[in-house]
Structures are given as C-alpha cells and as structure tokens.
Motif scaffolding. Structure first.
Motif, PDB file in Angstrom:
ATOM      1  N   LEU A   1       0.835  -1.192   0.000  1.00 21.87           N
ATOM      2  CA  LEU A   1       0.000   0.000   0.000  1.00 21.87           C
ATOM      3  C   LEU A   1       0.876   1.250   0.000  1.00 21.87           C
ATOM      4  N   LEU A   2       0.279   2.374  -0.359  1.00 22.96           N
ATOM      5  CA  LEU A   2       0.988   3.654  -0.357  1.00 22.96           C
ATOM      6  C   LEU A   2       0.849   4.308   1.012  1.00 22.96           C
ATOM      7  N   ASN A   3       1.982   4.567   1.649  1.00 28.66           N
ATOM      8  CA  ASN A   3       1.984   5.251   2.941  1.00 28.66           C
ATOM      9  C   ASN A   3       2.066   6.766   2.788  1.00 28.66           C
TER      10      ASN A   3
ATOM     11  N   PHE B   1      -4.352   3.212  -0.970  1.00 25.70           N
ATOM     12  CA  PHE B   1      -4.038   4.094   0.151  1.00 25.70           C
ATOM     13  C   PHE B   1      -3.972   3.293   1.447  1.00 25.70           C
ATOM     14  N   SER B   2      -2.941   3.510   2.247  1.00 26.53           N
ATOM     15  CA  SER B   2      -2.920   2.955   3.597  1.00 26.53           C
ATOM     16  C   SER B   2      -3.874   3.760   4.471  1.00 26.53           C
ATOM     17  N   LYS B   3      -4.158   3.263   5.653  1.00 29.97           N
ATOM     18  CA  LYS B   3      -5.174   3.879   6.509  1.00 29.97           C
ATOM     19  C   LYS B   3      -4.847   5.330   6.854  1.00 29.97           C
ATOM     20  N   ASN B   4      -3.602   5.614   7.217  1.00 37.33           N
ATOM     21  CA  ASN B   4      -3.205   6.957   7.644  1.00 37.33           C
ATOM     22  C   ASN B   4      -2.258   7.602   6.641  1.00 37.33           C
ATOM     23  N   ILE B   5      -2.583   7.482   5.368  1.00 37.08           N
ATOM     24  CA  ILE B   5      -1.707   7.987   4.319  1.00 37.08           C
ATOM     25  C   ILE B   5      -1.494   9.502   4.438  1.00 37.08           C
ATOM     26  N   GLU B   6      -0.254   9.914   4.215  1.00 37.79           N
ATOM     27  CA  GLU B   6       0.079  11.344   4.124  1.00 37.79           C
ATOM     28  C   GLU B   6       0.171  11.714   2.648  1.00 37.79           C
ATOM     29  N   ILE B   7      -0.617  12.700   2.225  1.00 32.62           N
ATOM     30  CA  ILE B   7      -0.582  13.160   0.829  1.00 32.62           C
ATOM     31  C   ILE B   7      -0.229  14.641   0.823  1.00 32.62           C
ATOM     32  N   THR B   8       0.940  14.948   0.291  1.00 34.84           N
ATOM     33  CA  THR B   8       1.445  16.316   0.269  1.00 34.84           C
ATOM     34  C   THR B   8       1.405  16.871  -1.146  1.00 34.84           C
ATOM     35  N   THR B   9       1.050  18.124  -1.272  1.00 39.53           N
ATOM     36  CA  THR B   9       1.260  18.825  -2.530  1.00 39.53           C
ATOM     37  C   THR B   9       2.071  20.084  -2.273  1.00 39.53           C
ATOM     38  N   GLU B  10       3.011  20.341  -3.163  1.00 38.88           N
ATOM     39  CA  GLU B  10       3.679  21.640  -3.158  1.00 38.88           C
ATOM     40  C   GLU B  10       2.756  22.642  -3.819  1.00 38.88           C
ATOM     41  N   ALA B  11       2.936  23.914  -3.487  1.00 41.19           N
ATOM     42  CA  ALA B  11       2.097  24.963  -4.063  1.00 41.19           C
ATOM     43  C   ALA B  11       2.819  26.296  -3.965  1.00 41.19           C
ATOM     44  N   ASN B  12       2.560  27.154  -4.923  1.00 40.07           N
ATOM     45  CA  ASN B  12       3.077  28.521  -4.870  1.00 40.07           C
ATOM     46  C   ASN B  12       1.947  29.469  -4.479  1.00 40.07           C
ATOM     47  N   PRO B  13       2.239  30.469  -3.662  1.00 39.05           N
ATOM     48  CA  PRO B  13       1.186  31.363  -3.175  1.00 39.05           C
ATOM     49  C   PRO B  13       0.386  32.044  -4.281  1.00 39.05           C
TER      50      PRO B  13
END
Length: 363
Positions: A54-56, A84-96
């Motif tokens: 699974l994806l962590n 998806f794992s149960k407590n998956i962290e999904i991050t996105t970068e972003a510019n203001p």
C-alpha cells in the motif's frame, strides 16, 4: 511504499531553480496528465498489485503542482485510492500566487492532507531578487486559506544565505510563520546551481569578488538556535517541526532508505536495489511514459546512501552495517562528541557536518 508525482510546469522560473520545470510548455498540461495516468497504470499499479503493498505517502512536487487545475488530478486519485494505507500522508507543493482558495479546497477534497508552500521569504524586496512572482500578502493569504480549509499540516519553504541576508531579516520570516500558526519549516541555504540565472550572474559577480550567496556557518547556527527557541526542533539538516506529527513522513522515508516509486518527467524510483529514471524531456515522456532507464546499486552504494542520509537527519545509522575499522572511527567521534550511540544506532550530533562525518567514517 512512497510515491512521488512530478509536475514540471511553472508560471515563472525562479533565478535559483535547477529543477526539471518549464514556463513555456503549458499547452502540454493535459497531454502530460494523460501520460502520468498511463505510467501509473502500467508501472505503478502493477507493482503495487504484484508486491501487495500500500501507499503510505504521496508527494506531488515540481515545478508547481498548483499550476495544474485540480480537476485534472481527480482521475489520478481515483486510480490510486484503492492502494491508500489507513493513515496515508498526501502532500502537494504549491506557490502562493497560483494556490487559490478554490484550488486548495478541491485538492483537500480529493484527499490531500498536507500542503507545502514555496514562500522562500516574506520580504518583497528579497522575493523580487529571487525571481519569485508572489509577494508577502499573497503568501500570507494562501496560508490563511489553507488553514481555513482545514489543512492541519502546513510547511513553509524559506531560503537563507542570499546576498544581503542577515539574522534579523530571516528572523522576521520565522516570526511571521510562527504568528500564522504553522507547524513545519524547511529552511534551505541557497545553492548556486549550474544552468540557473543566478549561476550566470555569479560568473559576472566573481570578477568583482562578490557573490549572490553568503557562506556563513555562524548565521546557520544562529538561525537553528532561534528556531529551537521558538519551538521548532530540527530533525533533518533543513527541516524543523513544532511536533513530531508535523514532520514529513514522505521525506523520512527517503532518509530511512525505504523503497519509493516515482512518476512523471525526470522522476526517480528506488526498488530492489535499482534506481529507475523516467525520461526527463516532457515531450519524450508524453510520447513514451512507461520508458524506464535502470541503474543497479551494489552493496557499497546502498551502504554509502544509508550513512549519508542517516547522518543528515535524526534517523541515524544502524551500527551493524559498519566494518571493524569504521566502528573504531565511530568510537573516535564519540570521544570528541561528534556522534552518539543509543540502542545500536549511531546519531550525528551536528547535521551540518553530515558529509564530513560520513566521509571520515567511510574513507
């Protein structure tokens, strides 16, 4: 398992940026996303199925992910959601400048639960110097929007060591972050990368014995001490968190030398002691998104990476990978308080000296 998704599009190219990103290829966005979906289906999903993993964590980076309409990410999330794992962290970068309230809300609704803003500074003059296309007000508004939407895990990137930087200027950036209630800071010392506008300008400045970069170790230590005094604990050479829950699980996976997958132009994967590279050219990637170039890593390569990554973070390095000769060197470093040992793991006491400590032990 970790997954990195690369988005190579930007509204503008920062003067220090050497990443695989472009401002002139926006017409390729939809074709690029379609290519991503092909690579995900043919390479990533097949691997996850056969390995029963699974994806962590997922990290959407760039480039600037916020230059892509959020709706274009929906199919990608639909494809990946079964893994998806149960407590998956999904991050996105972003510019203001491009992370509008609407974009952030749509990404949040898709499942993104961590956002990393490329702020770099809250000083408008410095932002212009760096080639950023946002200002202080844009950055503050974007962060406030993220908090109002419900993002509990927010990171701010800050660059220091730039010409005309001093402690008070960077301190103001950290104080602004503190007042905004953010739990994570990535503070990077400027690096002049070949091929960037700064690199070209640096050549001209060298004739006058000036530099765009300040090499000031004392400034680094002073900044690190200040971050600690306001509650940000350093857990990697450039990363500081208010609490363990705000630390980047994705980056921790790299430092722990876990296997990871990568999709997108120039993305890298590490599986079964092999490094896998996607095509760097956006156009070539769109034509053939499943093409992979492979590099075999031997035991010494893996060992060197574990040592370098472990010593630049609080992960540390397991003692059982070292030879008797190397263990003797570690004992020498313990005697002079450069490293410490706990539960058969050796930890570096000064992340800024990670390279020197690693080279001394492995030489």
């Amino acid at each position: 398992m970790l997954l990195y998704i690369h988005i190579p599009f930007c509204d503008s190219k920062c003067f220090y940026c050497a990443f695989n990103s472009y401002t002139t290829k926006n017409k390729l966005k939809e074709n690029y996303i379609n290519a991503l979906k092909i690579q995900l289906k043919e390479n990533i999903l097949k691997h996850l199925k056969t390995s029963n993993k699974l994806l962590n964590t997922i990290f959407i980076g760039g480039g600037t992910p916020s230059t892509i309409d959020a709706i274009l990410y929906k199919d990608i999330f639909d494809m990946l959601k079964p893994y998806f794992s149960k407590n998956i962290e999904i991050t996105t970068e972003a510019n203001p400048n491009s992370a509008t309230f609407e974009w952030q809300k749509q990404m949040f609704d898709l499942g993104v639960n961590r956002i990393s803003f490329g702020v770099q500074s809250f000083n408008d003059e410095k932002l212009k110097f760096l080639g950023r296309n946002h200002n202080e007000n844009n950055a503050i508004k974007a962060i406030q929007n993220a908090k109002n939407i419900g993002f509990n895990s927010i990171n701010c990137d800050i660059i220091y060591g730039v010409m005309n930087d001093d402690f008070e200027l960077i301190k103001k950036d950290f104080d602004t972050i503190l007042t905004l209630g953010i739990g994570h800071i990535s503070a990077y010392s400027l690096i002049i990368e070949e091929g960037t506008k700064f690199h070209l300008n640096e050549k001209s400045l060298n004739k006058t014995k000036q530099s765009l970069k300040i090499d000031d170790e004392e400034l680094s230590y002073k900044l690190f001490d200040y971050l600690k005094s306001i509650g940000f604990e350093q857990y990697e050479i450039a990363n500081f968190a208010k609490d363990d829950k705000f630390q980047s699980k994705h980056n921790f996976g790299y430092w722990e030398h876990k296997e990871y997958l990568g999709v997108g132009a120039g993305a890298v994967a590490y599986v079964n002691k092999k490094r896998e590279y996607s095509q760097k050219s956006v156009e070539e990637y769109i034509k053939n998104p499943t093409y992979i170039d492979t590099e075999e890593l031997n035991d010494e390569d893996v060992k060197s990476e574990k040592v370098l990554l472990g010593f630049r973070s609080k992960v540390g390095v397991a003692l059982d990978i070292f030879s008797d000769k190397e263990l003797k060197k570690i004992d020498d470093l313990v005697q002079i308080d450069k490293v410490c040992i706990a539960e058969n793991i050796v930890y570096n006491n000064n992340f800024l000296l990670a390279d020197e400590v690693s080279l001394y032990i492995l030489d």
